[in-house]
Design an enzyme around this catalytic site. Sequence first.
Site, PDB file in Angstrom:
ATOM      1  N   GLY A 110      44.510  35.633  48.151  1.00 31.67           N
ATOM      2  CA  GLY A 110      45.841  35.617  48.476  1.00 31.67           C
ATOM      3  C   GLY A 110      46.493  36.407  47.371  1.00 31.67           C
ATOM      4  O   GLY A 110      45.928  36.692  46.186  1.00 31.67           O
ATOM      5  N   CYS A 111      47.998  36.767  47.500  1.00 34.04           N
ATOM      6  CA  CYS A 111      48.585  37.669  46.565  1.00 34.04           C
ATOM      7  C   CYS A 111      48.687  37.001  45.177  1.00 34.04           C
ATOM      8  O   CYS A 111      48.261  37.641  44.186  1.00 34.04           O
ATOM      9  CB  CYS A 111      49.796  38.126  47.255  1.00 34.04           C
ATOM     10  SG  CYS A 111      50.936  36.730  47.766  1.00 34.04           S
ATOM     11  N   TYR A 112      49.278  35.607  44.979  1.00 37.84           N
ATOM     12  CA  TYR A 112      49.311  35.029  43.826  1.00 37.84           C
ATOM     13  C   TYR A 112      48.012  34.868  43.104  1.00 37.84           C
ATOM     14  O   TYR A 112      47.618  35.195  42.016  1.00 37.84           O
ATOM     15  CB  TYR A 112      49.861  33.579  43.838  1.00 37.84           C
ATOM     16  CG  TYR A 112      51.413  33.604  44.488  1.00 37.84           C
ATOM     17  CD1 TYR A 112      52.267  34.257  43.345  1.00 37.84           C
ATOM     18  CD2 TYR A 112      52.209  33.144  45.306  1.00 37.84           C
ATOM     19  CE1 TYR A 112      53.659  34.171  43.780  1.00 37.84           C
ATOM     20  CE2 TYR A 112      53.427  33.049  45.588  1.00 37.84           C
ATOM     21  CZ  TYR A 112      54.328  33.867  44.696  1.00 37.84           C
ATOM     22  OH  TYR A 112      55.622  33.724  44.978  1.00 37.84           O
TER      23      TYR A 112
ATOM     24  N   THR B 121      45.376  36.777  43.582  1.00 42.55           N
ATOM     25  CA  THR B 121      44.882  38.033  42.946  1.00 42.55           C
ATOM     26  C   THR B 121      45.450  38.320  41.538  1.00 42.55           C
ATOM     27  O   THR B 121      44.636  38.526  40.561  1.00 42.55           O
ATOM     28  CB  THR B 121      45.139  39.038  44.001  1.00 42.55           C
ATOM     29  OG1 THR B 121      44.486  38.945  45.115  1.00 42.55           O
ATOM     30  CG2 THR B 121      44.846  40.490  43.433  1.00 42.55           C
ATOM     31  N   ALA B 122      46.757  38.233  41.534  1.00 43.01           N
ATOM     32  CA  ALA B 122      47.375  38.481  40.305  1.00 43.01           C
ATOM     33  C   ALA B 122      46.948  37.503  39.093  1.00 43.01           C
ATOM     34  O   ALA B 122      46.791  37.897  37.992  1.00 43.01           O
ATOM     35  CB  ALA B 122      48.976  38.457  40.413  1.00 43.01           C
TER      36      ALA B 122
END
Lengths: 322, 322, 322, 322
Positions: free
Chosen positions: A130-132, A134-135
């Site tokens: 997921g994007c969150y 990943t960061a």
Amino acid sequence: VTTVHIWGASGYAAAEAMRWIAGHPALELGVLESRSHAGQRVGDHFPLLRTVERTFAPSGSVLAEVAPGDLVIAAGGHGEAIATVPALLTAGARVVDLSADYRFSDDAVYGLTEWNRTAIAGASLVANPGCYPTATLLAALPLRAFAPPLQWIVDAKSGITGAGRNPSVGALYAEVSGDIRAYGLTGHRHQPEMQRQLAFEGLDAPLTFTPHVVPLARGMLSDVYAVYAQPLDASAVHAAFGRAYAGNPFVRILEPGQAPSVAAVVGTNDAELLVDVQGAVVRVLCAIDNLGKGAAGQAVANINVMLGLAEETGFHARAVVA
Amino acid sequence: VTTVHIWGASGYAAAEAMRWIAGHPALELGVLESRSHAGQRVGDHFPLLRTVERTFAPSGSVLAEVAPGDLVIAAGGHGEAIATVPALLTAGARVVDLSADYRFSDDAVYGLTEWNRTAIAGASLVANPGCYPTATLLAALPLRAFAPPLQWIVDAKSGITGAGRNPSVGALYAEVSGDIRAYGLTGHRHQPEMQRQLAFEGLDAPLTFTPHVVPLARGMLSDVYAVYAQPLDASAVHAAFGRAYAGNPFVRILEPGQAPSVAAVVGTNDAELLVDVQGAVVRVLCAIDNLGKGAAGQAVANINVMLGLAEETGFHARAVVA
Amino acid sequence: VTTVHIWGASGYAAAEAMRWIAGHPALELGVLESRSHAGQRVGDHFPLLRTVERTFAPSGSVLAEVAPGDLVIAAGGHGEAIATVPALLTAGARVVDLSADYRFSDDAVYGLTEWNRTAIAGASLVANPGCYPTATLLAALPLRAFAPPLQWIVDAKSGITGAGRNPSVGALYAEVSGDIRAYGLTGHRHQPEMQRQLAFEGLDAPLTFTPHVVPLARGMLSDVYAVYAQPLDASAVHAAFGRAYAGNPFVRILEPGQAPSVAAVVGTNDAELLVDVQGAVVRVLCAIDNLGKGAAGQAVANINVMLGLAEETGFHARAVVA
Amino acid sequence: VTTVHIWGASGYAAAEAMRWIAGHPALELGVLESRSHAGQRVGDHFPLLRTVERTFAPSGSVLAEVAPGDLVIAAGGHGEAIATVPALLTAGARVVDLSADYRFSDDAVYGLTEWNRTAIAGASLVANPGCYPTATLLAALPLRAFAPPLQWIVDAKSGITGAGRNPSVGALYAEVSGDIRAYGLTGHRHQPEMQRQLAFEGLDAPLTFTPHVVPLARGMLSDVYAVYAQPLDASAVHAAFGRAYAGNPFVRILEPGQAPSVAAVVGTNDAELLVDVQGAVVRVLCAIDNLGKGAAGQAVANINVMLGLAEETGFHARAVVA
């Protein structure tokens, strides 16, 4: 040249994948399957893809066309991949799934490129993070050089494309513009994903997660605070980050005084990190493009890894400057 | 009707103060002094104030015109008020200063309305709090019912009007649009202001402060995390917030599940808070308008208090809905 | 105090009407009927209306509650008013309909306040003009002092709230942000409305209409070009506009060199006009708030007229400055 | 590989040129001269160019380093090029000047690629067109197949990067956001440039020009209305546009019913046109990126032409999708 099909091709991440693949020297676009958009032109939905001159194909098209050795990016909704991916694998395809369906499954490799490169290289099925996560994981995992903190606090800000392209009131221009709002304060899908991966790396600790929608189409900033009982040695922390990402083409560690900025990464597969130590708190800010490194960019980089290509193949173009 | 002069009248907070005062039943606009804009029409700089039909006056005008009992909002730059305010006080005016000049001074009352109402009522000089401290302290101070936390983490997001109206590259549309960026990661002016006020209330602890610029003209969200050694009792925390703000017209505590939103407060003097307890972390989100409760709105509310008026006098108008 | 019910209360224009009515000294909010939102709190959908503390009522509520002499703002979709308004009229209510249903009907008075004040004062049913027609007709009608032009060209720009609050892909933040797009290039609903009203005033001529969506939540600028065979006398044109709007509280004619600006009118019921003559072309720019003068503001001003109140009653509040 | 130096390298168009050149297979970046930014890193000013890893050079550097056969993009302010370009030409460079300095000069070739390709190929000095003239002339010039109209009306909308990167109040985020404003209603620099070029092509007629700033960092839409005494034959008009741009890689003529959109061209060198005939009015909408086709993109395409490369060399990358 390897063919990459896209299953569930009508969303923002799918369109971003098309953009990267259309300009990639070793990949070509295969079938672009969309149940809802079948027969319609891609460029009528994504103006910047008018020059791609492709049409969405109906349900079942990827499975009908896929050949052994092809790649498939599964970009359908959460809960839909699990019904489709097995047949694609059986047909001999290798799959990168952008949904949450396989992120907790032992049948898939978790596709955080920088931390799982070897497993990705040999995988048939990659569960793209997921994007969150990943960061956040890019910011947190180098701290595995130390004992786990007492507490993780993750305060993240995302552009609205993270909510997808199915229209909802909350994603309307008139609702997003002029506002910042927190949401999902309890029970966001990405929280257990982050905690699971942190635990795998010996970094288990309570995690308070506060996601926000900000007035951006794309881009994400995750501010990660690791709270320890005692101050860490700042130079040891910086050294750990340097070691973790040495030689990684998509991760950039800023110098002290530089300002982490979403504008530096939008339209790219880059992540930029700022690390500092404030007493017993290690603060790490990580900026990515939620559709880039947080979704389609990481998927294409993973495909590069799966095919034995240099990880940055096809990523040299810079997107817009201002 | 009391006359309110504005000294340093060409900035955003000054314009917002004009808006509130122009519609206030017990106040009237006096001299609008601006060295840089003298002789120019207010409406040519602030289109929405065209109907106010006023002109900026030259340097020295407020001092020349002020009468005992008048109010002055000092909206000049940081470092300029200290050279001007004493003469205004000597002339018999009462002053609300929006700059940082008196926020650390014993000569002024710190103008956080909800926490200093009695002192404000009798003050000649009120140091209006900074926007970040306003949002942060409203979120943090009810916790003085408990022992101080181990650590404060404040992750705040602000619209760009907080940077003022003097043009700078970083405040250009093309730089702010499409970006979120952290800044001032060490040494932001508001950090010692927050720490001083927290210490006054027995809440001294290390504070990590991360301010961000987001693509908003106005509005601010401060996410405050108080990290304790042990979990607090959630119902005791909620009760402390309920007690702290009972009867306060401008502070609204949201119910669990409601989403704190800048759009709920822009154009008002309101603050909206969401409080929850996550293990050993108390998370409090506070949304304000940086030009409203964070500057001009709080100044006008303080003037109401100074004049013995109901605190919400003149604030009934709602601003735009979408 | 007169009660104003809102039928079809879940859209942006309805919310804007609530804002004006909630602060109006001679009006009070009655039933807020919404089929889709019944039982839900207004403030959960429109954060800035949290302080209004009202709940949407189910279908049929307005008809059940309306009393003779009440006002109803009908804010339902196009095509729905015609099935509901007659019963409301029979019940003794006076109705201002925001939809297109009665704009071409002899049963209703066309509610362009400045040009139809006397008929509005006595009307039972007012068909409130569309937003594009409002801005365009305010710019065009003073030219009835002259023979009709050869050609009208109307190039208009609108914020996205004009598309309503029912979610559609085209109204998503990620689609509107970063884009200007023309739409409805043939057959926009507002074109025949404009042409009909122009013809009524002796200004019939071919009209080319180009509406655009720009990245704004609200606000509208209509640039109207009247192309003549011969140059008009500039001073006669300016005099015609001066005469047309003398004494009108909501229309402001800018001086040459001033820049017409949507920011000057957002959140108000104002229209601001710039008029100039360029050879055989009269160029008139008109800025309004599409939800204000273009919808709810004009509805409330019409209610003022219908009740014999001063037209500007309840409109003194200024919205946000920046 | 040909070296391209940039003189006056600190603005948005210069940065955009760097982006294109950095990814161009036959060009390489030479000296990046900026008086104001000398010694500073490019990536600290343009985050997306952090990966270019270059530093601005001091005044005089381009002239000191330039070799015969090198290209120079002159991106300094209007009025500055005329003092610098002659020496660069004397040194053997070929120059593309983005300023207005040579647009009216017989010493330079007017660089509207599609209409001046042969002259550009042999030119030493190309005067790159302004952004508004580029969009407007692409829309208007195919009409030279017919007699000139009675009247041109040009209603154009631009992103704020057209105002440059030197900070001004009018370009601040808080001023541009939430607003559309007309400006330069008389005497915009681009008006005589458009009229001169129209006259060269036999299309001289009065031209009313209305430029607007809209809330966009980049992108431009020019709506061009040619008003004739009699209706033109629609199929002849469409045929004229088809002929004019057949084989041109950067001009795309939309089908009826397609919506011209800035989002389709931002980050590219493309122009997209919609043509329709409404009685005696030919309406042509042209969307470009003001920094792309309107400045740096056209400059690089002109360099391709000057070097005998395929016009689209280096332009295959697509920028962001949403």
